[in-house]
Design a protein around this motif. Structure first.
Motif, PDB file in Angstrom:
ATOM      1  N   ALA A  21     -42.380   8.147  74.797  1.00  0.00           N
ATOM      2  CA  ALA A  21     -41.454   7.257  75.503  1.00  0.00           C
ATOM      3  C   ALA A  21     -41.062   7.789  76.888  1.00  0.00           C
ATOM      4  N   TYR A  22     -41.293   9.084  77.127  1.00  0.00           N
ATOM      5  CA  TYR A  22     -40.974   9.685  78.424  1.00  0.00           C
ATOM      6  C   TYR A  22     -42.211   9.800  79.315  1.00  0.00           C
ATOM      7  N   ARG A  23     -43.272   9.117  78.972  1.00  0.00           N
ATOM      8  CA  ARG A  23     -44.564   9.239  79.646  1.00  0.00           C
ATOM      9  C   ARG A  23     -44.490   9.018  81.161  1.00  0.00           C
ATOM     10  N   ILE A  38     -45.859   7.254  87.531  1.00  0.00           N
ATOM     11  CA  ILE A  38     -44.561   7.919  87.398  1.00  0.00           C
ATOM     12  C   ILE A  38     -43.464   7.027  87.970  1.00  0.00           C
ATOM     13  N   SER A  39     -42.441   6.794  87.153  1.00  0.00           N
ATOM     14  CA  SER A  39     -41.303   6.007  87.619  1.00  0.00           C
ATOM     15  C   SER A  39     -40.030   6.833  87.728  1.00  0.00           C
ATOM     16  N   ASN A  40     -40.062   8.070  87.238  1.00  0.00           N
ATOM     17  CA  ASN A  40     -38.933   8.987  87.359  1.00  0.00           C
ATOM     18  C   ASN A  40     -39.461  10.383  87.647  1.00  0.00           C
ATOM     19  N   LEU A  41     -38.870  11.018  88.653  1.00  0.00           N
ATOM     20  CA  LEU A  41     -39.181  12.414  88.954  1.00  0.00           C
ATOM     21  C   LEU A  41     -37.946  13.256  88.661  1.00  0.00           C
ATOM     22  N   LEU A  42     -38.167  14.443  88.116  1.00  0.00           N
ATOM     23  CA  LEU A  42     -37.079  15.361  87.802  1.00  0.00           C
ATOM     24  C   LEU A  42     -37.291  16.697  88.498  1.00  0.00           C
TER      25      LEU A  42
END
Length: 164
Positions: free
Chosen positions: A78-80, A115-119
């Motif tokens: 789910a965090y793909r 990628i829709s979120n970068l950390l």
């Protein structure tokens, strides 16, 4: 202008040196001892089997200035679409704006990589990195107080995130 080049096995000594050079300052990694080259080889092989690349940052003179990689967050499906950024600029190339250029290029490339979120996981006392990521539009998404027991002191980890 800085550009990305996919890391090759011959870059691993440079990657490992730059990483190990960052350890004594206690700013950029929770590792407290230099990593052996064999650990870097295993890390590289794991990245080659995934869709989370490792790049060498090449400066305008054609020399490697640092490296950047992406890693999956938390390893669950789910965090793909979320990836952790790791970026290390060689000591001799810091302060030249390479981190800013690299982070901005990565943000532009993120959609192509799904990628829709970068950390970014950054120690709270690492003000240069916090400023770099904040100026690139990252926001604080979490804080883990004194979670890292470093030789210098207990350190707080700040989780910065950016929706793409």
């Amino acid at each position: 202008m800085l550009h990305f080049s996919p890391a090759q096995p011959e870059h691993l000594h440079f990657i490992n040196r730059v990483y190990n050079d960052s350890i004594p300052a206690g700013l950029a990694t929770a590792d407290t001892e230099p990593l052996p080259f064999s650990a870097r080889e295993e890390w590289y092989e794991a990245h080659q089997k995934s869709d989370r690349p490792v790049w060498i940052l090449i400066n305008e003179a054609g020399a490697p200035a640092g490296w950047l990689s992406l890693s999956n967050f938390y390893g669950r499906p789910a965090y793909r679409n979320t990836a952790e950024v790791s970026m290390y600029i060689a000591n001799e190339h810091q302060g030249k704006g390479y981190g800013k250029m690299a982070l901005n290029q990565l943000i532009e490339m993120a959609p192509e990589l799904g990628i829709s979120n970068l950390l970014g996981f950054i120690f709270a006392h690492n003000e240069p990195s916090l400023k770099l990521f904040t100026r690139a539009g990252f926001e604080e998404w979490g804080r883990l107080p004194e979670i890292a027991h470093m030789p210098q002191a207990k350190r707080t980890l700040v989780i910065l995130g950016k929706k793409i």
